[in-house]
Design a protein around this motif. Sequence first.
Motif, PDB file in Angstrom:
ATOM      1  N   ALA A 101       4.447  16.873  27.581  1.00  8.46           N
ATOM      2  CA  ALA A 101       5.538  17.010  26.612  1.00  8.46           C
ATOM      3  C   ALA A 101       4.965  16.649  25.245  1.00  8.46           C
ATOM      4  O   ALA A 101       4.246  15.643  25.134  1.00  8.46           O
ATOM      5  N   HIS A 102       5.263  17.432  24.237  1.00  4.89           N
ATOM      6  CA  HIS A 102       4.761  17.053  22.907  1.00  4.89           C
ATOM      7  C   HIS A 102       5.590  15.892  22.366  1.00  4.89           C
ATOM      8  O   HIS A 102       6.814  15.832  22.580  1.00  4.89           O
ATOM      9  N   ILE A 103       4.935  14.964  21.691  1.00  2.00           N
ATOM     10  CA  ILE A 103       5.637  13.773  21.207  1.00  2.00           C
ATOM     11  C   ILE A 103       5.932  13.855  19.714  1.00  2.00           C
ATOM     12  O   ILE A 103       6.672  13.029  19.188  1.00  2.00           O
ATOM     13  N   SER A 128      16.448  16.089  21.227  1.00  2.00           N
ATOM     14  CA  SER A 128      16.252  17.106  22.261  1.00  2.00           C
ATOM     15  C   SER A 128      14.815  17.659  22.231  1.00  2.00           C
ATOM     16  O   SER A 128      14.160  17.780  23.259  1.00  2.00           O
ATOM     17  N   ASP A 129      14.344  17.972  21.026  1.00  2.00           N
ATOM     18  CA  ASP A 129      12.997  18.525  20.813  1.00  2.00           C
ATOM     19  C   ASP A 129      12.118  17.461  20.162  1.00  2.00           C
ATOM     20  O   ASP A 129      12.099  17.362  18.953  1.00  2.00           O
ATOM     21  N   ASN A 130      11.423  16.591  20.874  1.00  2.00           N
ATOM     22  CA  ASN A 130      11.223  16.764  22.281  1.00  2.00           C
ATOM     23  C   ASN A 130      11.538  15.490  23.056  1.00  2.00           C
ATOM     24  O   ASN A 130      10.872  15.150  24.012  1.00  2.00           O
ATOM     25  N   GLY A 131      12.633  14.793  22.602  1.00  2.00           N
ATOM     26  CA  GLY A 131      13.092  13.639  23.371  1.00  2.00           C
ATOM     27  C   GLY A 131      13.393  14.032  24.806  1.00  2.00           C
ATOM     28  O   GLY A 131      13.119  13.275  25.749  1.00  2.00           O
ATOM     29  N   GLY A 162       0.959  16.939  17.841  1.00  2.00           N
ATOM     30  CA  GLY A 162       0.641  18.134  17.057  1.00  2.00           C
ATOM     31  C   GLY A 162       1.116  19.470  17.576  1.00  2.00           C
ATOM     32  O   GLY A 162       0.408  20.458  17.440  1.00  2.00           O
ATOM     33  N   GLU A 163       2.331  19.545  18.161  1.00  2.00           N
ATOM     34  CA  GLU A 163       2.820  20.870  18.564  1.00  2.00           C
ATOM     35  C   GLU A 163       3.493  21.580  17.406  1.00  2.00           C
ATOM     36  O   GLU A 163       3.371  22.787  17.240  1.00  2.00           O
ATOM     37  N   GLU A 164       4.244  20.820  16.607  1.00  2.00           N
ATOM     38  CA  GLU A 164       5.105  21.432  15.593  1.00  2.00           C
ATOM     39  C   GLU A 164       4.313  21.836  14.340  1.00  2.00           C
ATOM     40  O   GLU A 164       3.362  21.165  13.958  1.00  2.00           O
ATOM     41  N   GLY A 165       4.785  22.907  13.704  1.00  2.00           N
ATOM     42  CA  GLY A 165       4.369  23.317  12.367  1.00  2.00           C
ATOM     43  C   GLY A 165       2.908  23.085  12.056  1.00  2.00           C
ATOM     44  O   GLY A 165       2.020  23.648  12.701  1.00  2.00           O
ATOM     45  N   VAL A 191       6.936  20.677  29.200  1.00  2.00           N
ATOM     46  CA  VAL A 191       8.374  20.476  29.056  1.00  2.00           C
ATOM     47  C   VAL A 191       8.693  20.375  27.569  1.00  2.00           C
ATOM     48  O   VAL A 191       8.193  19.486  26.882  1.00  2.00           O
ATOM     49  N   ASP A 192       9.482  21.307  27.082  1.00  2.00           N
ATOM     50  CA  ASP A 192       9.794  21.347  25.657  1.00  2.00           C
ATOM     51  C   ASP A 192      11.283  21.610  25.470  1.00  2.00           C
ATOM     52  O   ASP A 192      11.773  22.684  25.786  1.00  2.00           O
ATOM     53  N   GLY A 193      12.007  20.598  24.999  1.00  2.00           N
ATOM     54  CA  GLY A 193      13.428  20.749  24.722  1.00  2.00           C
ATOM     55  C   GLY A 193      14.288  20.666  25.972  1.00  2.00           C
ATOM     56  O   GLY A 193      13.841  20.231  27.033  1.00  2.00           O
TER      57      GLY A 193
HETATM   58 ZN   LIG Z   1       9.352  21.328  20.889  1.00  2.00          ZN
END
Ligand SMILES: [Zn+2]
Length: 416
Positions: A101-103, A128-131, A162-165, A191-193
């Motif tokens: 899961a990305h943190i 939610s993303d990504n709690g 480092g998943e986002e943007g 697992v994402d969202g």
């Molecule tokens: Zn995400």
Amino acid sequence: MEPISPAHDTYPPVQEEVARIAGSPQVRAAFDRFRAHESQFALWQMEATRLAAPPFGEAPRAAWLADRFRELGLTDVHLDEVGNVFGVRPGYGSRYVALSAHIDTVFPAATPLNIRQQGSRLYGPGVSDNGAGIAAMLALASVLASARIVHALPYLFIGNVGEEGEGDLRGMRHVFATPRWRDAIAYSVIVDGAGADTIVAEALGSRRFEVIVRGPGGHSWSDFGAPSPIIALARTIEAFSQTPVPATPKTTYNVGVIRGGTSVNSIPESASMRVDLRSTSMAEIDRLERALRIALEQAVAAENRAVAQHGTRKPQLVQSEVVEIGNRPAGELARDARLLKVIRAVDVQLGNAAQVQRASTDANIPLSLGREAIAIGGGGSGGGAHTLQEWFDCNGRDLGLRRILLTMLTLSGVSE
Ligand SMILES: [Zn+2]
């Protein structure tokens, strides 16, 4: 997108294996625990989300997650050079089933993180993303620690950065560039969202550029004839935007930002734009990049030729630079991949309707390397991703958790 057909039509052995695993007393007990421990999962989700984790600032949340991994009995808990958190549940093989899961979040460090619960709903940026993904990963680790389930292949838990943007998938990219993991991860379940109604098995690729044109600048009257970066950039956009793109594989481009110049009576010294290229095919992205570079070269040459003809006393020319500011590789899971058969069989077993989708996620990295990977939700429901009004509803989380557990157990194999 395509609807999921019942897996028993196509893959009888996998469907039977999923049914056998789902029917075992230990797995049924694990399913019960998912319901019984929901309040703990929500607490973890809020604790994690209260720790700011902007791109390149994930360290506090990573440290918190490493502590949870240790508490839950995972072995070999450690962080790597870029800040990814790892924990292992040993098994009997040398290849791993990875659950990640990305943190990181999209929110800058100063964003107020007012994370709160009202009934079954959690509210706040990143909840939610990504709690939801972090909570799902911890739920799986905790239930596996208490259930007496013996899985064959070992499990690798990863909280990646480092998943986002602007993170540009740097966490997952590093995992698959690390010799210890690169060939050892047989399957990646990401697992994402929230939700349980999608299977991201197709990775949307993108490449992003900052294009900068620089020139001598000057006064609009006395230096007239000097080359203009804005005109060169405008010519580039004009030519590039006529590049044909196919409908299939879907391919798009966008000039999202332009900047340049200082005042109405100055020939600008610089102009720049940001360009986003996307496709499900790497070849199409390569083709668009070449078209962009050719359009730029020709526009700059045309602007400089105009200067030469104008015959100014000291001909100073415009020059261009292309800086890559993002690169997410494309790829897709083969239709006969075992992971796709397994998740579809799990959905049939659980009576869950899900659709295969294409998106840009951490799965881009393994999929672009030809590895088996999917991105799915952590159950429950959510909305307002990437806004301060983000929410997650815990109702139905256990369906998403059962789905992840059955998928992991089928992939790894389970000993009686
Ligand atoms: Zn995400």
